[in-house]
Design an enzyme around this catalytic site. Structure first.
Site, PDB file in Angstrom:
ATOM      1  N   THR A   1      93.189 109.122  24.822  1.00 42.61           N
ATOM      2  CA  THR A   1      92.856 107.546  25.439  1.00 42.61           C
ATOM      3  C   THR A   1      91.930 107.668  26.613  1.00 42.61           C
ATOM      4  O   THR A   1      90.879 106.618  26.811  1.00 42.61           O
ATOM      5  CB  THR A   1      94.154 107.043  25.908  1.00 42.61           C
ATOM      6  OG1 THR A   1      95.017 107.134  24.552  1.00 42.61           O
ATOM      7  CG2 THR A   1      94.231 105.779  26.515  1.00 42.61           C
TER       8      THR A   1
ATOM      9  N   CYS B   1      95.461  86.896 -12.661  1.00 45.89           N
ATOM     10  CA  CYS B   1      94.031  87.217 -13.224  1.00 45.89           C
ATOM     11  C   CYS B   1      93.980  87.899 -14.526  1.00 45.89           C
ATOM     12  O   CYS B   1      94.105  87.595 -15.453  1.00 45.89           O
ATOM     13  CB  CYS B   1      93.156  87.491 -11.904  1.00 45.89           C
ATOM     14  SG  CYS B   1      91.529  86.913 -12.129  1.00 45.89           S
TER      15      CYS B   1
ATOM     16  N   ASP C   1      92.250  92.499   6.302  1.00 42.23           N
ATOM     17  CA  ASP C   1      92.756  92.153   7.577  1.00 42.23           C
ATOM     18  C   ASP C   1      92.939  90.596   7.752  1.00 42.23           C
ATOM     19  O   ASP C   1      93.855  89.937   8.566  1.00 42.23           O
ATOM     20  CB  ASP C   1      91.879  92.438   8.641  1.00 42.23           C
ATOM     21  CG  ASP C   1      92.488  94.095   9.161  1.00 42.23           C
ATOM     22  OD1 ASP C   1      93.692  94.241   8.842  1.00 42.23           O
ATOM     23  OD2 ASP C   1      91.755  94.833   9.719  1.00 42.23           O
TER      24      ASP C   1
ATOM     25  N   GLU D   1      88.460  90.928  16.030  1.00 46.14           N
ATOM     26  CA  GLU D   1      88.710  92.135  16.061  1.00 46.14           C
ATOM     27  C   GLU D   1      87.261  93.076  15.612  1.00 46.14           C
ATOM     28  O   GLU D   1      86.886  92.535  14.635  1.00 46.14           O
ATOM     29  CB  GLU D   1      89.544  92.302  14.779  1.00 46.14           C
ATOM     30  CG  GLU D   1      89.966  93.887  14.461  1.00 46.14           C
ATOM     31  CD  GLU D   1      90.772  93.881  13.178  1.00 46.14           C
ATOM     32  OE1 GLU D   1      91.544  92.800  12.600  1.00 46.14           O
ATOM     33  OE2 GLU D   1      90.837  95.055  12.585  1.00 46.14           O
TER      34      GLU D   1
ATOM     35  N   GLU E   1      98.692  85.275  -4.786  1.00 46.19           N
ATOM     36  CA  GLU E   1      99.355  86.102  -3.598  1.00 46.19           C
ATOM     37  C   GLU E   1      98.465  86.038  -2.231  1.00 46.19           C
ATOM     38  O   GLU E   1      98.947  86.152  -1.171  1.00 46.19           O
ATOM     39  CB  GLU E   1      99.212  87.574  -4.084  1.00 46.19           C
ATOM     40  CG  GLU E   1      97.497  88.208  -3.992  1.00 46.19           C
ATOM     41  CD  GLU E   1      97.035  88.042  -5.440  1.00 46.19           C
ATOM     42  OE1 GLU E   1      97.330  86.895  -6.330  1.00 46.19           O
ATOM     43  OE2 GLU E   1      95.920  88.712  -5.762  1.00 46.19           O
TER      44      GLU E   1
ATOM     45  N   HIS F   1      95.009  83.582  -7.988  1.00 47.10           N
ATOM     46  CA  HIS F   1      95.568  84.474  -7.134  1.00 47.10           C
ATOM     47  C   HIS F   1      96.547  83.834  -6.146  1.00 47.10           C
ATOM     48  O   HIS F   1      96.459  83.600  -5.215  1.00 47.10           O
ATOM     49  CB  HIS F   1      94.611  85.207  -6.514  1.00 47.10           C
ATOM     50  CG  HIS F   1      93.904  86.331  -7.338  1.00 47.10           C
ATOM     51  ND1 HIS F   1      93.971  87.618  -7.386  1.00 47.10           N
ATOM     52  CD2 HIS F   1      92.560  85.878  -8.072  1.00 47.10           C
ATOM     53  CE1 HIS F   1      92.839  88.252  -8.180  1.00 47.10           C
ATOM     54  NE2 HIS F   1      92.165  87.162  -8.429  1.00 47.10           N
TER      55      HIS F   1
ATOM     56  N   THR G   1      97.828 111.801  26.970  1.00 48.86           N
ATOM     57  CA  THR G   1      96.943 110.684  27.192  1.00 48.86           C
ATOM     58  C   THR G   1      95.565 111.082  27.074  1.00 48.86           C
ATOM     59  O   THR G   1      94.655 110.104  27.391  1.00 48.86           O
ATOM     60  CB  THR G   1      97.602 109.936  28.612  1.00 48.86           C
ATOM     61  OG1 THR G   1      97.084 111.176  29.613  1.00 48.86           O
ATOM     62  CG2 THR G   1      98.849 109.721  28.673  1.00 48.86           C
TER      63      THR G   1
ATOM     64  N   MET H   1      96.887  88.036 -16.554  1.00 47.94           N
ATOM     65  CA  MET H   1      97.152  86.782 -17.312  1.00 47.94           C
ATOM     66  C   MET H   1      96.136  86.955 -18.338  1.00 47.94           C
ATOM     67  O   MET H   1      96.758  86.788 -19.475  1.00 47.94           O
ATOM     68  CB  MET H   1      96.690  85.397 -16.480  1.00 47.94           C
ATOM     69  CG  MET H   1      96.713  84.344 -17.113  1.00 47.94           C
ATOM     70  SD  MET H   1      94.859  83.903 -17.888  1.00 47.94           S
ATOM     71  CE  MET H   1      94.993  82.418 -18.325  1.00 47.94           C
TER      72      MET H   1
HETATM   73  N1  GLN Z   1      87.935  90.916 -14.824  1.00 49.70           N
HETATM   74  C1  GLN Z   1      88.521  89.659 -14.957  1.00 49.70           C
HETATM   75  C2  GLN Z   1      87.318  88.496 -14.739  1.00 49.70           C
HETATM   76  O1  GLN Z   1      86.361  88.782 -13.950  1.00 49.70           O
HETATM   77  C3  GLN Z   1      89.701  89.283 -13.977  1.00 49.70           C
HETATM   78  C4  GLN Z   1      89.227  89.394 -12.339  1.00 49.70           C
HETATM   79  C5  GLN Z   1      90.405  89.483 -11.890  1.00 49.70           C
HETATM   80  O2  GLN Z   1      91.474  90.084 -12.034  1.00 49.70           O
HETATM   81  N2  GLN Z   1      90.296  89.141 -10.384  1.00 49.70           N
HETATM   82  O3  GLN Z   1      87.367  87.347 -15.187  1.00 49.70           O
END
Ligand code: GLN
Length: 549
Positions: free
Chosen positions: A194, A384, A71, A143, A512, A510, A191, A387
């Site tokens: 609720t 990660c 979240d 929250e 993202e 990362h 309702t 890669m």
């Molecule tokens: N398992 C891998 C590491 O620890 C990659 C980790 C990941 O993808 N967040 O380096």
């Protein structure tokens, strides 16, 4: 002094407390107020970092390296703010502090109890953000995880009850999110659940000021009046939260329903500006009117559970809008992939993302997927472990190091192209011990990453133990996989790119986690752009093929 809004949940879990909290925060920020959001989770893990994604979805990492609830990702994406460890507190963390205090003799011989010691620690942490250094917030939204009535949520409800008295009603508001189920046989919205959840809340001494009703059908005035009457809330404080086609519509729906206005009035806040939401509305408009569509494959081992890759999926939504196209993410299980089925599994894809992960399950499938993307010039983004797999694939199939591997999977490999970082070798404890949070990265000139970011010095978030083995770097670079980004302090490889390829980027960090609705992540934007180009040229090719035949 900051004012506090607490968001509780009733009747059912998964109603979207995080999205409602984030939407309310978005509206209040647009009105010129300084807002932050925090989440209190009632489980005993100190943080979700050690939990399997199947249990709890993605683990979201903050700038300061906290492993937190997903979240917090919504909070950052909606509000455009950075959160930190202080924004996510679990029961485990609370007890940890109290027990450490007890061992240190802080309680001076007292019997240590849930009330007051645990509730005091909860209250201290609830107020922490507003009192911490630069935390000059007008509003802190909190929250509460779980559902009212759960045994483990009780100390939190009690802490809010006490805080309300201490801070006063005009400084402290309770928003209760509940479900209004629709009985299709009777064609009626009900309702009663609720009413019961509000009754339960009142037994604990807490009455909601606002009730947000999650519903599949529009609430009639009659239903709203009934909720108002039986649940002791004013009629303008019964807010309809109808199912939306996108989570990003929710702030607009909440605004139409007047949630922000009700909250401002009840908290007696008057120094706010008029709501504009111009950029947000432009985003929604583009989201709803894409000019094209592409398919991007997401290869991972938790693909059955959408929440496991939450930030990646949302980053694609943002990057799609930035490119005015809709990105359909096609989830593909890494375990099923092999050289026999890969072409078929990947038909119709214009890009490949290989997901982060831990352990050996599905690694060979990921490597196979990357080989296909590299050889077929399919745009590729590896994150990660994604890669790391790209590095292994290149080592095996281009450098000819057939048994190259990561020591995470094959500790005795002859070619440890990915290996354990020096400072990780002596660590045996699992919780919070990875290379976590923000680190600098310097990008090399003219690389795809440099073009995407349009700058050389970047800061990105990390969560890993293993790294690229620099002993092999010269060999990789000579063969066409370069270190496009490095950490300037430790010389760690942060980004790899394949030169003879339209767009092939692997990031140890990362991206993202830093993509926001109003600030899409440059790597995702560039990746989607490359995928759209691939789709276009492939469509042209097939057209060309048809016409020449
Ligand atoms: N398992 C891998 C590491 O620890 C990659 C980790 C990941 O993808 N967040 O380096």
């Amino acid at each position: 002094m900051a004012k506090y809004i607490f968001v509780t949940g009733g009747v059912s879990s998964s109603l979207g407390k995080g999205i409602i909290s984030a939407s309310l925060g978005t509206l209040l920020i647009d009105r010129g107020l300084k807002v932050t959001i925090q989440k209190f989770d009632p489980y005993i893990n100190v943080d979700p970092g050690t939990m399997n994604p199947y249990e709890h979805g993605e683990c979201f990492v903050t700038e300061d390296g906290a492993e937190t609830d997903l979240d917090l990702g919504h909070y950052e994406r909606f509000l455009g703010i950075d959160t930190s460890q202080a924004n996510n507190v679990t029961t485990g963390r609370i007890y940890n502090t109290v027990i450490q205090n007890e061992r240190a003799g802080v309680y001076l011989g007292k019997t240590v109890q849930v009330i007051p010691h645990i509730t005091d620690e909860i209250k201290r942490r609830m107020k922490l953000l507003s009192s911490s250094g630069d935390g000059a917030y007008d509003i802190v939204i909190t929250e509460l995880g779980g559902t009212v009535g759960d045994i483990e949520s009780l100390p939190y409800v009690e802490a809010v009850r006490q805080l309300r008295w201490e801070l006063g009603h005009v400084n402290c508001l309770v928003v209760h999110l509940t479900l209004i189920p629709y009985l299709s046989a009777a064609k009626e919205l009900k309702t009663k659940p609720t009413q019961h959840s509000v009754q339960l809340l009142s037994q604990y001494g807490l009455t909601p000021d606002v009730i947000v009703c999650r519903t599949e059908h529009t609430l009639t005035d009659e239903v709203k009046a009934k909720i108002s009457r039986f649940c002791n809330v004013e009629s303008n404080s019964v807010i309809e939260a109808i199912d939306a086609s996108s989570i990003y519509q929710v702030p607009l729906i909440m605004q139409q329903e007047g949630l922000d206005q009700v909250v401002l009035d009840k908290l007696r806040i008057s120094n706010y500006s008029k709501l504009k939401l111009n950029r947000w509305k432009r985003f929604i408009n583009k989201l709803n009117n894409p000019v094209g569509e592409i398919n991007i494959g997401l290869v991972g081992k938790y693909v059955e559970l959408q929440d496991a890759y939450k930030s990646i999926l949302e980053a694609f939504v943002h990057a799609g809008v930035a490119n005015s196209i809709k990105v359909n993410v096609v989830s593909i299980h890494s375990e099923i992939l092999d050289d026999q089925n890969i072409a078929e599994e990947f038909s119709g894809l214009s890009g490949l993302l290989v997901a982060p992960g831990f352990g050996d399950r599905g690694v060979e499938g990921k490597i196979e997927a990357i080989r296909y993307a590299r050889e077929n010039k399919l745009p590729f983004l590896g994150i990660c472990l994604g890669m790391q797999c790209a590095v292994i694939e290149f080592a095996r199939n281009v450098l000819g190091l057939a048994d190259a591997h990561t020591t995470e999977v094959e500790p005795d490999t002859a070619h440890p192209v990915i290996y354990l970082m020096e400072e990780q070798k002596s660590i045996v404890r699992k919780g919070g011990t990875m290379r976590l949070g923000s680190f600098d990265c310097k990008l090399a000139s003219g690389t795809q990453s440099h073009k995407a970011y349009k700058k050389k010095n970047i800061v990105e978030r990390h969560r890993h133990r293993y790294e690229f083995n620099n002993e092999y770097l010269a060999q990789f670079e000579a063969a066409g996989m370069i270190a496009a980004g490095k950490n300037p302090d430790a010389d760690l490889v942060e980004v790899v790119e394949v030169l003879d390829h339209p767009w092939f980027v692997g990031a140890q960090f990362h991206p993202e986690y830093k993509s926001r609705v109003l600030k899409p992540h440059p790597l995702f934007v560039a990746f989607v752009k490359a995928a759209a180009k691939y789709a276009e040229s492939n469509a042209d090719n097939s057209l060309l093929a048809e016409t020449t035949v």
